[in-house]
Design a protein around this motif. Structure first.
Motif, mmCIF file in Angstrom:
data_model
loop_
_atom_site.group_PDB
_atom_site.id
_atom_site.type_symbol
_atom_site.label_atom_id
_atom_site.label_comp_id
_atom_site.label_asym_id
_atom_site.label_seq_id
_atom_site.Cartn_x
_atom_site.Cartn_y
_atom_site.Cartn_z
ATOM 1 N N THR A 63 -49.120 -46.324 -38.277
ATOM 2 C CA THR A 63 -48.472 -47.627 -38.214
ATOM 3 C C THR A 63 -48.209 -48.176 -39.614
ATOM 4 N N GLY A 64 -46.960 -48.535 -39.859
ATOM 5 C CA GLY A 64 -46.567 -49.119 -41.132
ATOM 6 C C GLY A 64 -46.207 -48.108 -42.211
ATOM 7 N N THR A 87 -55.618 -49.690 -46.944
ATOM 8 C CA THR A 87 -55.469 -49.347 -45.528
ATOM 9 C C THR A 87 -56.174 -48.025 -45.273
#
Length: 107
Positions: A63-64, A87
Motif C-alpha cells: 500500500t502506497g 514505513t
C-alpha cells in the motif's frame, strides 16, 4: 542512520538499469533478517518496488508503494539508500516476499 528492520520501506538509487533490472530511485523492501541488521551491515538484501503492476505471481501489493518485485531480490550498499520512509510492511507481507524468493531460488 537508525537501525533498519526487516520489512522497512526505503528509497534506493539503483542506478542505470540493464535489461531486466530495477533502476533509478525507487522504494525497496528490506529483506535482510533483523538478526543480521543488528550488526549494521554495509550491504543489505532488498526487493525493489514498482508502480507498474504486471499481474505476476511474484508481485506483492504494498500500500502506497505499488508492488514489491520478489523476482528481483538484490544486494545493495547502504550508500545507495536515499531515505527511509518510517514505513514497515509488516510480518505477513514480508513473509509473502520471503516465500516467493525462496521458491525462486528453489529452497
Amino acid at each position: 542512520m537508525s537501525l533498519m528492520r526487516a520489512g522497512d520501506v526505503i528509497r534506493c538509487d539503483f542506478g542505470t538499469p540493464a535489461r531486466g533490472e530495477a533502476g533509478y530511485v525507487r522504494p525497496a523492501i528490506v529483506v535482510t533478517s533483523d538478526e543480521v541488521l543488528e550488526f549494521r551491515q554495509h550491504a543489505i538484501a532488498v526487493v525493489p518496488c514498482t508502480t507498474t503492476k504486471r499481474g505476476w505471481l511474484s508481485e506483492v501489493d504494498i500500500t502506497g508503494f505499488g508492488v514489491a518485485q520478489a523476482h528481483l531480490p538484490t544486494t545493495i550498499s547502504i550508500d545507495r539508500i536515499v531515505e527511509t520512509t518510517d514505513t514497515n510492511i509488516g510480518s505477513v507481507a514480508l513473509q509473502q516476499i520471503r516465500e516467493l524468493i525462496s521458491d525462486l531460488l528453489g529452497l
